[in-house]
Design an enzyme around this catalytic site. Structure first.
Site, short mmCIF file in Angstrom:
data_model
loop_
_atom_site.label_atom_id
_atom_site.label_comp_id
_atom_site.label_asym_id
_atom_site.label_seq_id
_atom_site.Cartn_x
_atom_site.Cartn_y
_atom_site.Cartn_z
N SER A 167 -11.96 -33.18 -20.04
CA SER A 167 -10.69 -32.76 -20.63
C SER A 167 -9.81 -33.97 -20.97
CB SER A 167 -9.98 -31.78 -19.69
OG SER A 167 -8.91 -31.15 -20.35
N ASP A 191 -15.68 -31.25 -22.89
CA ASP A 191 -14.61 -30.45 -23.50
C ASP A 191 -13.29 -31.22 -23.55
OD1 ASP A 191 -14.39 -28.03 -24.91
OD2 ASP A 191 -13.11 -27.20 -23.37
N HIS A 261 -13.51 -23.54 -20.55
CA HIS A 261 -13.21 -24.98 -20.54
C HIS A 261 -14.10 -25.71 -19.54
CE1 HIS A 261 -10.80 -28.42 -21.49
NE2 HIS A 261 -10.12 -28.45 -20.36
#
Length: 463
Positions: A167, A191, A261
């Site tokens: 992330s 991601d 996610h």
């Protein structure tokens, strides 16, 4: 009096015992630094940025060594002749350590003899104000550069530095790579965060020029992730959104927001377990992949199609500049190890009129095991003497197929039932292309009626 003295004596013993436990525990904590554990209260009040680097190797797999910021050379375990892998987490709205951290550490160390460095910036990532965490990313990158500079002086090479960012951590890895003009060996973005980065220019986010090789897994492109390609090769499981097994409604609570996610992380971890290779297919779009247009791995020989995860760097597209990224698509099952066993079904019909519909496939092996495919998401159009390719996948792999069952459906509730006259059917394993291709000729599928038959080996090409 004696009774009071006796009680005092036992109280002293108890106090000493408690002190001893505390002293031993404190000593253990000092010997084995751990990832910062915070809570929602810390997130509400906010945290000042602090970064610690926790080093694990095969010599100290269960007890980390905290690297000293301005004296990395003092490390007792860092071996700069080996690969140095950094794992960088992202936004932590609840303050707890990432649930996947322990598995990541164990699996990386078991896969390769490396220096594994967990980058703990939980103080700075733990906040309810996402923008503050975003602003801290540049600061974390600057601190990491200070550590890496010292490693380089101590004999490390940029070629052997590998950064795995989750992330926001993916963009931190990109910022570090920028500081070394893209000479870092590899970056994996799991991601990469979309919010606050989607409209940013390349220098303000992870970009394919930030390392020699960058692989990115996009699993939540419609919410928390980044949609556009960012790496040398960008992987889009199940099209990059709505991962199988993840909640579909907000009533599922926190999992609804984070499941898609986090799936990128669990897919990466699955690649380290080596239970199966998740094969992916370079393609311009998910729709083209689903239509069977991009499943010829022989086109990429001798490298074949790329695999997902830790071993993705074994596939490198030849003679392709960094300005031309590769997008790869694939489908997964709904749970670990997430593998889907893909087959390409080719059908040639001899109906005079055009038919549109779906074909469901079942396969059965000689032991009687049967697996059923999912219906293709797109209807196929069958025209006379035109070959139609249908991509189908199974959660289980069957080696020797004894029977194939096909069902044709138009999904219409009213009107006459249709027939699909098949001139030739061919079934080819994509995961194991060396297996015999199976054929069947001249048969009719009645709508919504399953037809089961024994296939025969297809003739060799050119015969």
């Amino acid at each position: 009096m004696l009774r009071i003295a006796f009680l005092h004596f036992h109280m002293l013993k108890l106090c000493f015992f408690i002190f001893l436990i505390y002293w031993v525990k404190s000593d253990e904590e000092e010997k084995c630094p751990e990832f910062t554990d915070l809570n929602i209260g810390n997130a509400l009040s906010g945290t000042e940025l602090q970064v610690q680097l926790l080093l694990y190797t095969r010599e100290n797999p269960n007890c980390s060594e905290r690297l000293i910021e301005h004296n990395v050379a003092a490390s007792g375990y860092l071996d700069t002749s080996k690969k140095i892998v950094f794992v960088i987490h992202g936004f932590r709205p609840t303050g707890s350590p990432p649930a996947w951290l322990g598995d990541m550490k164990e699996l990386l160390l078991s896969s390769e003899d490396i220096n594994l460095i967990i980058v703990d910036w939980n103080r700075g990532a733990t906040t309810v104000n996402y923008i503050i965490a975003v602003e801290n990313c540049r600061k974390v990158a600057e601190i990491l550069k200070n550590y890496i500079d010292q490693m380089l002086v101590d004999g490390a090479s940029l070629d052997t530095i590998y950064m795995i960012g989750v992330s926001l951590g993916a963009h931190i890895a990109g910022f570090v790579g920028q500081k070394y003009n893209g000479k870092v060996g590899r970056i994996t973005g799991l991601d990469p965060a979309g919010p606050s980065f989607t409209q940013q220019p390349p220098e303000e986010r992870l970009d394919r020029t930030d390392a020699q090789f960058i692989d990115v897994i996009h699993s939540d492109t419609d919410a928390l992730g980044f949609k556009k390609p960012l790496g040398t090769i960008d992987f889009y499981p199940n099209g990059g959104m709505d991962q199988p097994g993840c909640p579909k409604t907000v009533f599922s609570g926190l999992q609804y927001f984070k499941c898609d996610h986090q799936r990128s992380v669990f897919l990466f971890l699955a690649s380290l377990k080596r239970r199966c290779n998740i094969i992916t297919y370079p393609c311009d779009s998910y729709l083209d992949y689903k239509r069977g247009k991009c499943v010829d791995c022989e086109a990429f020989q001798p490298m074949s199609c790329p695999v997902l995860g830790y071993y993705a760097d074994r596939w490198k597209k030849m003679l392709i500049p960094k300005s031309s990224p590769t997008k790869a698509y694939f489908d997964t099952s709904d749970q670990d190890p997430f593998c889907m066993y893909n087959y390409l079904l080719e059908i040639t019909t001899w109906n005079k009129g055009t038919r549109r519909g779906f074909i469901k496939v079942k396969i059965t092996d000689y032991a009687g095991n049967t697996v059923e495919s999912e219906m293709n998401s797109e209807a196929s159009t069958f025209r006379q003497y035109k070959k139609v390719k249908i991509l189908t996948g199974f959660y289980q792999d069957l080696d020797k197929i004894s029977k194939i069952s096909l069902t044709f459906s138009t999904k219409t509730l009213i009107g006459p039932k249709h027939k699909l006259r098949i001139l030739q059917m061919r079934l080819k394993s994509l995961n194991n292309p060396e297996r015999l291709q199976l054929c069947r000729y001249d048969f009719v599928l009645m709508e919504n009626t399953e037809l089961t038959f024994k296939p025969i080996p297809c003739p060799e090409k050119g015969t």
